[in-house]
Design a protein around this motif. Structure first.
Motif, PDB file in Angstrom:
ATOM      1  N   ARG A 220     -12.211  -5.303  24.534  1.00 16.66           N
ATOM      2  CA  ARG A 220     -12.360  -5.504  25.791  1.00 16.66           C
ATOM      3  C   ARG A 220     -13.778  -5.980  26.161  1.00 16.66           C
ATOM      4  O   ARG A 220     -14.071  -5.573  27.197  1.00 16.66           O
TER       5      ARG A 220
ATOM      6  N   GLU B 287     -12.040  -9.682  28.784  1.00 18.15           N
ATOM      7  CA  GLU B 287     -10.529  -9.543  29.425  1.00 18.15           C
ATOM      8  C   GLU B 287      -9.819 -10.575  28.998  1.00 18.15           C
ATOM      9  O   GLU B 287      -9.983 -11.540  29.405  1.00 18.15           O
TER      10      GLU B 287
ATOM     11  N   GLN C 264      -5.756 -12.648  30.229  1.00 15.98           N
ATOM     12  CA  GLN C 264      -4.957 -12.468  31.306  1.00 15.98           C
ATOM     13  C   GLN C 264      -3.588 -12.352  31.000  1.00 15.98           C
ATOM     14  O   GLN C 264      -2.842 -11.930  31.965  1.00 15.98           O
ATOM     15  N   LYS C 265      -3.243 -12.683  30.090  1.00 16.17           N
ATOM     16  CA  LYS C 265      -1.590 -12.623  29.703  1.00 16.17           C
ATOM     17  C   LYS C 265      -1.606 -12.231  28.214  1.00 16.17           C
ATOM     18  O   LYS C 265      -2.136 -12.423  27.251  1.00 16.17           O
TER      19      LYS C 265
ATOM     20  N   ASP D 175      -0.321  -9.168  25.275  1.00 14.71           N
ATOM     21  CA  ASP D 175      -0.602  -7.716  24.968  1.00 14.71           C
ATOM     22  C   ASP D 175      -1.652  -7.609  23.745  1.00 14.71           C
ATOM     23  O   ASP D 175      -1.113  -8.259  22.890  1.00 14.71           O
TER      24      ASP D 175
ATOM     25  N   THR E 224      -2.468   0.213  23.911  1.00 12.33           N
ATOM     26  CA  THR E 224      -2.259  -1.012  24.689  1.00 12.33           C
ATOM     27  C   THR E 224      -3.511  -1.232  25.447  1.00 12.33           C
ATOM     28  O   THR E 224      -3.951  -0.149  26.316  1.00 12.33           O
TER      29      THR E 224
ATOM     30  N   ASP F 119      -5.173  -2.145  28.663  1.00 11.71           N
ATOM     31  CA  ASP F 119      -5.152  -2.733  29.884  1.00 11.71           C
ATOM     32  C   ASP F 119      -6.086  -2.084  30.970  1.00 11.71           C
ATOM     33  O   ASP F 119      -7.318  -1.842  30.359  1.00 11.71           O
ATOM     34  N   ASP F 120      -5.986  -2.187  32.083  1.00 14.24           N
ATOM     35  CA  ASP F 120      -7.198  -1.896  32.969  1.00 14.24           C
ATOM     36  C   ASP F 120      -7.379  -0.454  32.868  1.00 14.24           C
ATOM     37  O   ASP F 120      -8.525   0.060  33.545  1.00 14.24           O
ATOM     38  N   ASP F 121      -6.758   0.492  32.231  1.00 14.09           N
ATOM     39  CA  ASP F 121      -7.066   2.056  32.177  1.00 14.09           C
ATOM     40  C   ASP F 121      -8.309   1.968  31.530  1.00 14.09           C
ATOM     41  O   ASP F 121      -8.428   1.873  30.268  1.00 14.09           O
TER      42      ASP F 121
ATOM     43  N   HIS G 212      -7.825   4.091  27.968  1.00 13.83           N
ATOM     44  CA  HIS G 212      -7.443   3.542  26.947  1.00 13.83           C
ATOM     45  C   HIS G 212      -8.628   2.516  26.341  1.00 13.83           C
ATOM     46  O   HIS G 212      -8.767   2.335  25.201  1.00 13.83           O
TER      47      HIS G 212
END
Ligand SMILES: Nc1ncnc2c1ncn2[C@@H]1O[C@H](COP(=O)(O)OP(=O)(O)OP(=O)(O)O)[C@@H](O)[C@H]1O
Ligand SMILES: [Mg+2]
Lengths: 254, 366
Positions: free
Chosen positions: A63, A66, A68-69, A71, A78, A80-82, A85
């Motif tokens: 990360r 980032e 955009q599409k 997984d 996974t 993601d924006d969390d 994670h």
């Protein structure tokens, strides 16, 4: 060398999985539908012409960039924006940069202990014990009190590797770790990486060191223009490339 | 094939015309006719100015006495300063309470020395004490109102004491606020970013005199009757906000000079935003901009004299008010020289300390 032996080290557990990963810089499509599974203990070499997206690909895995599409799943988490994670993934992935990126205001020892103490909440004593053990492993323990600016490039890169290992990662990413080094220092860094590979570390390595690729890799990925064009075990890849773009690339670097 | 056997050549001393005082003078002062002429002119100017100044300030000067009759008039009349020395230091603070000011300043002097000098133990503890406990102690010492210390209203504070209070509090507050603003301005969060930009650009865009006038004249008009803030405090807040805007831009310069790789390495190791700022980015960025920070501190220190226009009696204002004393008409030069000397010594010490700090923090990288 031990082709069969290295093959055996690979287990069926998936460490990193990319599913239809796409990334754009503005309008520029850098990564196009990347699919990749990295199994535990695998040593994957990524090569390809400059600007094809190799760095971007591995920087997406922790990360720093980032996507955009699609997984990206690292050790079951996974991306993601969390932030939680991202945090957990980063604890599990170590990264070594072309420009070393050691912290110049801290000594070698402090470079190695900072994250274990403040991220993993280890005691200073534990962190230092681990750091010394790993600095010994990269054969640089005698320089522990020096500042990075007082070391040679090869020494700095070995410290950078030790610094990542101090976090006890299960996956290591290398982005052209020897490209900024003088020829006589390349070997000392590659030796450390070969050791690491033999100990079963899961590694993804962007490099053009083909000798290294043949020694340790169990898979070579060839990228061009944001796509994985070809994927093979190293001897096959070098001796018997399939696509024309791979052939052209190999003829230029070999 | 010829074989050369060489023995190491002995090290020879450098030629005599390049060493020693004469060599240095020949190389630096008299290397060409034009250079020699400038050297001679320079020496002449120094000769005409330095000895008379020293003569005036030291040899011909009068030091002891209680009134202007003690002054011969041939040199400086330092009696003017010595007679009013206490007022210059403490303003209109009641003499019976002077000890409180002395204790407060000695304490902070000792604490800061403890923190600045190398190899003193327990720096962390002393630092926490200085930041959290000392301000409370200092408040009660200066202002009183507890522990049997009588209250001394702030309008009685003055002289060097007031200057130092304004400058130290200003510096201690402007640096952290400036750092927060600089981080805010580089943040990716739109609200934090725009708030910082507006704050910085507003305070940088107005002259400090305006800020002080606003704080002393305008604010009380808009504030409700029962919520009157002390004049000194208002001036202090004005100075802090004004200087922290400058500090923010200095710090931002340092943040921008840190290579992207440092941020990435910190992220890759899993350090959170605040941890990577605190341990990795800020130490390097602040080190880079030490000259700029000290520059801002020095500007702040000297800018405190502007509070005299809103009727606070800082060092300069107290000295100037003494000129009005009919018994001492005509000794303003001594007064100004005295003030200038205090400011110069303070600012020069800050400058030297910053140079020492830069050398100490150098770890062999650019
Ligand atoms: N921050 C960015 N903004 C816009 N474009 C970028 C950015 N970073 C990289 N690129 C572009 O994305 C493409 C892929 O970059 P990347 O660094 O992944 O290439 P690479 O394969 O690692 O090349 P090299 O071998 O030179 O390191 C390049 O064409 C580059 O110009
Ligand atoms: Mg790259």
């Amino acid at each position: 060398m031990t082709e069969t032996q290295t093959q055996q080290n690979v287990s069926a557990e998936v460490m990193v999985e990319l599913r239809n990963v796409n990334k754009w810089y503005g309008d520029f499509h850098v990564l196009k539908d990347i699919n990749l599974k990295v199994y535990k203990g695998e040593r994957i070499i990524i090569c390809g012409p400059s600007g094809c997206g190799k760095s971007t690909l591995i920087r997406c895995m922790n990360r720093l960039e980032e996507h955009q599409k699609g997984d990206i799943i690292v050790s079951g988490i996974t991306l993601d924006d969390d932030l939680k994670h991202i945090d957990r993934v980063r604890r599990d992935i170590g990264m070594v940069f072309q420009q070393f990126n050691l912290f110049p205001h801290l000594t070698v020892m402090e470079n190695c202990c900072l994250a274990p103490i403040w991220v993993q909440k280890k005691s200073r004593r534990d962190a230092e014990a681990t750091a010394i053990r790993l600095l010994e492993r990269v054969q640089i323990a005698d320089q522990a009190k020096k500042f990075p600016g007082q070391l040679s490039g090869g020494q700095q890169q070995r410290v950078a590797i030790a610094r990542s290992l101090c976090m006890n990662p299960s996956i290591m990413l290398f982005d052209e770790p020897t490209s900024a080094l003088d020829p006589e220092m390349i070997k000392e860094v590659l030796d450390v990486m070969v050791d690491l590979a033999h100990e079963g570390m899961t590694m993804l390595c962007v490099t053009h060191e083909m000798g290294f690729a043949k020694t340790v890799a169990n898979r070579v990925l060839f990228m061009d223009a944001g796509e994985i064009i070809e994927e093979n075990e190293p001897n096959e890849f070098f001796d018997n490339p399939q696509s024309d773009r791979t052939k052209l690339f190999l003829s230029q670097i070999l | 094939m010829a074989v050369y056997i060489t023995t190491p050549s002995p090290a020879l001393p450098p030629p005599s015309n390049s060493v020693g005082v004469l060599g240095w003078m020949r190389k630096n002062l008299f290397s060409s006719p034009a250079n020699s002429i400038f050297t001679l002119i320079g020496l002449y100017i120094l000769f005409r100015t330095i000895p008379p100044t020293i003569d005036w300030a030291l040899f011909q000067a009068d030091w002891v006495g209680t009134s202007r009759d003690a002054c011969s008039g041939e040199g400086a009349c330092w009696v003017f300063v010595t007679v009013r020395f206490q007022q210059f230091m403490f303003g209109f603070y009641p003499p019976s309470e002077y000890w409180r000011v002395v204790v407060a300043f000695s304490l902070v002097g000792a604490l800061v020395a403890w923190l600045l000098i190398e190899r003193t133990p327990k720096k962390g503890l002393v630092g926490i004490f200085t930041i959290f406990c000392y301000p409370v102690i200092a408040y009660f010492l200066f202002y009183g109102g507890a522990f049997g210390l009588p209250v001394v209203e702030t309008y009685k504070w003055g002289g060097l004491m007031l200057t130092l209070i304004l400058a130290t509090i200003g510096m201690f507050c402007a640096l952290p606020i400036g750092i927060i603003l600089a981080l805010g301005r580089r943040s990716s969060m739109p609200i934090a970013k725009s708030l910082s930009v507006v704050f910085i650009e507003f305070w940088r865009g107005v002259p400090l005199i305006t800020v002080l006038f606003m704080s002393s004249v305008m604010l009380p008009i808009f504030m409700p009757e029962n919520l009157q803030i002390d004049k000194l405090l208002r001036a202090l807040i004005g100075i802090i906000f004004f200087q922290s805007a400058y500090m923010a831009e200095v710090v931002r310069g340092g943040l921008q000079a840190i290579p992207k790789g440092q941020y990435e390495a910190a992220e890759a190791l899993g350090l959170s935003y605040w941890k990577s700022m605190f341990f990795i980015i800020l130490p390097q960025a602040l080190k880079l901009v030490i000259p700029g920070i000290v520059n801002t501190f020095i500007a702040l220190f000297k800018d405190t004299t502007l509070v005299l226009i809103i009727g606070l009696f800082d060092l300069l204002a107290v000295v100037q008010s003494a000129f009005a004393d009919a018994k001492w008409i005509g000794y303003s030069v001594e007064g100004y020289v005295f003030v200038a000397a205090i400011y110069w010594v303070s600012c020069f010490s800050m400058s030297r300390y910053s140079q020492y700090l830069e050398r100490k923090l150098h770890t062999g990288h650019a």
